[in-house]
Motif scaffolding. Sequence first.
Motif, short mmCIF file in Angstrom:
data_model
loop_
_atom_site.label_atom_id
_atom_site.label_comp_id
_atom_site.label_asym_id
_atom_site.label_seq_id
_atom_site.Cartn_x
_atom_site.Cartn_y
_atom_site.Cartn_z
N LEU A 170 20.57 -71.24 71.98
CA LEU A 170 20.77 -70.64 73.30
C LEU A 170 20.94 -69.13 73.22
N ASP A 171 20.97 -68.59 72.01
CA ASP A 171 21.21 -67.17 71.78
C ASP A 171 22.52 -66.74 72.45
N ALA A 172 23.57 -67.56 72.22
CA ALA A 172 24.85 -67.34 72.87
C ALA A 172 25.98 -67.59 71.88
N ALA A 173 27.17 -67.14 72.27
CA ALA A 173 28.36 -67.37 71.45
C ALA A 173 29.56 -67.57 72.38
N LEU A 174 30.44 -68.46 71.97
CA LEU A 174 31.69 -68.70 72.66
C LEU A 174 32.80 -68.16 71.76
N TYR A 175 33.53 -67.19 72.27
CA TYR A 175 34.60 -66.55 71.50
C TYR A 175 35.94 -67.17 71.91
N LEU A 176 36.62 -67.77 70.96
CA LEU A 176 37.95 -68.34 71.18
C LEU A 176 38.98 -67.42 70.52
N THR A 177 39.97 -67.02 71.29
CA THR A 177 41.03 -66.16 70.77
C THR A 177 42.33 -66.94 70.82
N TYR A 178 42.94 -67.12 69.66
CA TYR A 178 44.20 -67.85 69.57
C TYR A 178 45.36 -66.87 69.47
N ARG A 179 46.40 -67.12 70.25
CA ARG A 179 47.62 -66.31 70.19
C ARG A 179 48.81 -67.26 70.22
N PRO A 180 49.79 -67.04 69.34
CA PRO A 180 51.02 -67.84 69.43
C PRO A 180 51.85 -67.35 70.63
#
Length: 187
Positions: free
Chosen positions: A75-85
């Motif tokens: 899909l020429d895409a990216a899903l960015y997941l950002t984890y924070r406590p």
Amino acid sequence: MNLKAAHIMVLCSFLIFSCKDDVLPKPDAFLALNYKAPEYSLYGSDDCSYEFMKNALAVVRYKSDCSAVLEYPALDAALYLTYRPVTNNIKELLIDAQKLTYEHVIKADNISEEKYFNEEHNVYGMFYDVAGNAASQSQFYVTDSTAHFITGSIYFNVKPNYDSILPAAAYMKNDIRHIMESLRWKK
């Protein structure tokens, strides 16, 4: 048959066979984007405190802080997941997540919000559907409100043109919802 009758027959046949509809230009063609049905499997890092169902199309790269990038080459895409406590900062984390979404309001035609509650697994959040030529078509956050907070944003590796990426954006929205619904905090 005389020559005059032959001419009349040829003329009549020209008139009969030449009466067609006006020639109209064809509209521009659009690429038909069809993606295979997603196949999900449970995915997580031993070092991180969450796991989710991942689409087989996605390639996951974790960072040292348990944030991750799910790349979708097809899909020429990216899903960015950002984890924070969460450390007595839930209010700031919520404000930052909402601020990130509403930075797209300049280019967006509409931003709709869907609340998400899963009391059984202690996962709560919000899904944002961004319509228009914004850089990110979907964003979300999930939290247990006491220890974990994850934000997610989808980006395509092309100049935003909502009409062109609509099939891929719809596919990714479904994937994001599946991630939200399947996300579990590790004990």
